[in-house]
Design an enzyme around this catalytic site. Structure first.
Site, PDB file in Angstrom:
ATOM      1  N   HIS A 111      -4.117 -15.791   8.962  1.00 10.40           N
ATOM      2  CA  HIS A 111      -2.651 -14.841   9.463  1.00 10.40           C
ATOM      3  C   HIS A 111      -2.973 -13.702  10.361  1.00 10.40           C
ATOM      4  O   HIS A 111      -2.649 -12.555  10.198  1.00 10.40           O
ATOM      5  CB  HIS A 111      -2.101 -14.052   8.089  1.00 10.40           C
ATOM      6  N   ARG A 119       2.802 -11.737   5.530  1.00  3.87           N
ATOM      7  CA  ARG A 119       4.224 -11.654   5.588  1.00  3.87           C
ATOM      8  C   ARG A 119       4.863 -11.277   6.777  1.00  3.87           C
ATOM      9  O   ARG A 119       6.101 -11.351   6.789  1.00  3.87           O
ATOM     10  CB  ARG A 119       4.627 -10.922   4.240  1.00  3.87           C
ATOM     11  N   PRO A 163       0.894  -1.161   0.031  1.00  2.89           N
ATOM     12  CA  PRO A 163       0.025  -0.085  -0.035  1.00  2.89           C
ATOM     13  C   PRO A 163       0.854   1.269   0.083  1.00  2.89           C
ATOM     14  O   PRO A 163       1.867   1.389   0.606  1.00  2.89           O
ATOM     15  CB  PRO A 163      -0.796  -0.070   1.397  1.00  2.89           C
ATOM     16  N   GLU A 164       0.574   2.127  -0.801  1.00  2.00           N
ATOM     17  CA  GLU A 164       1.168   3.383  -0.948  1.00  2.00           C
ATOM     18  C   GLU A 164       0.176   4.485  -0.396  1.00  2.00           C
ATOM     19  O   GLU A 164      -0.697   4.243   0.236  1.00  2.00           O
ATOM     20  CB  GLU A 164       1.588   3.897  -2.423  1.00  2.00           C
TER      21      GLU A 164
END
Ligand SMILES: [Zn+2]
Length: 277
Positions: free
Chosen positions: A93, A112, A2-3
């Site tokens: 997760h 991750r 995400p930016e």
């Protein structure tokens, strides 16, 4: 990853249900993600009210009760939130759990595990390493010109450097350079005033457009975006440039995949001679 636009969109989506809520309980299932550590985060946030939810760079920031500090969350590669009430089954997760005083439960999921959950008493200190916000008033053409003049390096790696301009990542750096007709390897300190102005307009324009389309969806982590339909170079290697028809090129620059139009973004115009009026 995400930016700025995806983080901004996330903040806007979660703001109505988080602002005004007190954090009743915090559980971490991945201690390395908590900073300075799990106990400090728990001590810092439990029992505190989220007064305001906002964005700084690519961080989601919850300002807690006056004098009680701040919760900062960086999604990094794969972090995202899920409301427990919206799931019949637990998602995979789950790395952290936030229980709110209204009975709602928020999961922080992160396949991750690169995301960060930070408690900071002093916001300025915690964000000292972050550069200027490109959508704020202080980011003027003159400011950008000053920044670029101080760096004898290539433009794209500079745009990705969060300590200089905060919030741009690989997608929007490529898109901004296309809009500004600048080659990604252009030397920062050799741009003409006109090129700096174009780049300034391009950075703001592409970020605002992306926010309007709720950001870019390229994987399942961030599912809400529509900006991927409006990208001009990112992920379009080999496809024709929308302006001139030349196939979009891809190259590695500072270890990042980089997309550009070899014709619209030629390296010419990057000479000292183009600087002086
Ligand atoms: Zn072109």
């Amino acid at each position: 990853m995400p930016e700025l636009p995806e983080v901004e969109t996330t903040v806007r989506a979660y703001r109505p249900r988080l602002e005004g809520r007190r954090i009743a309980r915090f559980v971490s299932r991945c201690s390395k993600q908590a900073e300075p550590n799990v106990a400090a985060v728990r001590r810092g946030i439990v029992g505190k009210r989220v007064v305001r939810l906002r964005r700084r760079a690519k961080y989601i920031v919850a300002d807690l009760d006056a004098g009680c500090g701040h919760l900062l969350i960086h999604l990094r590669m794969s972090g995202h939130f899920e409301w427990a009430a919206e799931h019949d089954r637990r998602p995979r997760h789950i790395r952290a759990i936030f229980d709110l005083d209204d009975g709602n439960r928020l999961w922080f999921c992160d396949a991750r595990k690169f995301g960060k959950i930070v408690y900071a008493r002093d916001f300025a200190e915690a964000t000292r390493h972050l550069g200027v916000e490109p959508l704020e008033r202080g980011f003027t053409t003159a400011r950008l010109r000053r920044i670029l003049g101080e760096h004898a390096r290539q433009i794209k790696p500079l745009l990705l450097d969060q300590s200089i301009i905060a919030g741009l990542g690989n997608i929007y750096a490529d898109e901004a350079l296309f809009r500004a007709r600048l080659h990604p390897a252009t030397r920062c300190d050799r741009l003409s005033n006109g090129q700096v102005k174009s780049l300034h307009d391009a950075i703001r324009g592409v970020l605002r457009t992306a926010i309007r389309y709720d950001g870019t969806t390229i994987d399942s982590v961030y599912p809400r975006g529509r900006m991927q339909r409006h990208l001009k170079v990112y992920g379009r290697a080999g496809l024709p440039c929308g302006r001139c028809g030349t196939p979009i090129a891809a190259m590695r620059l500072a270890q990042r995949g980089t997309h550009f139009c070899p014709k619209c973004q030629a390296l010419s115009g990057n000479r000292r001679t183009s600087l002086s009026p």
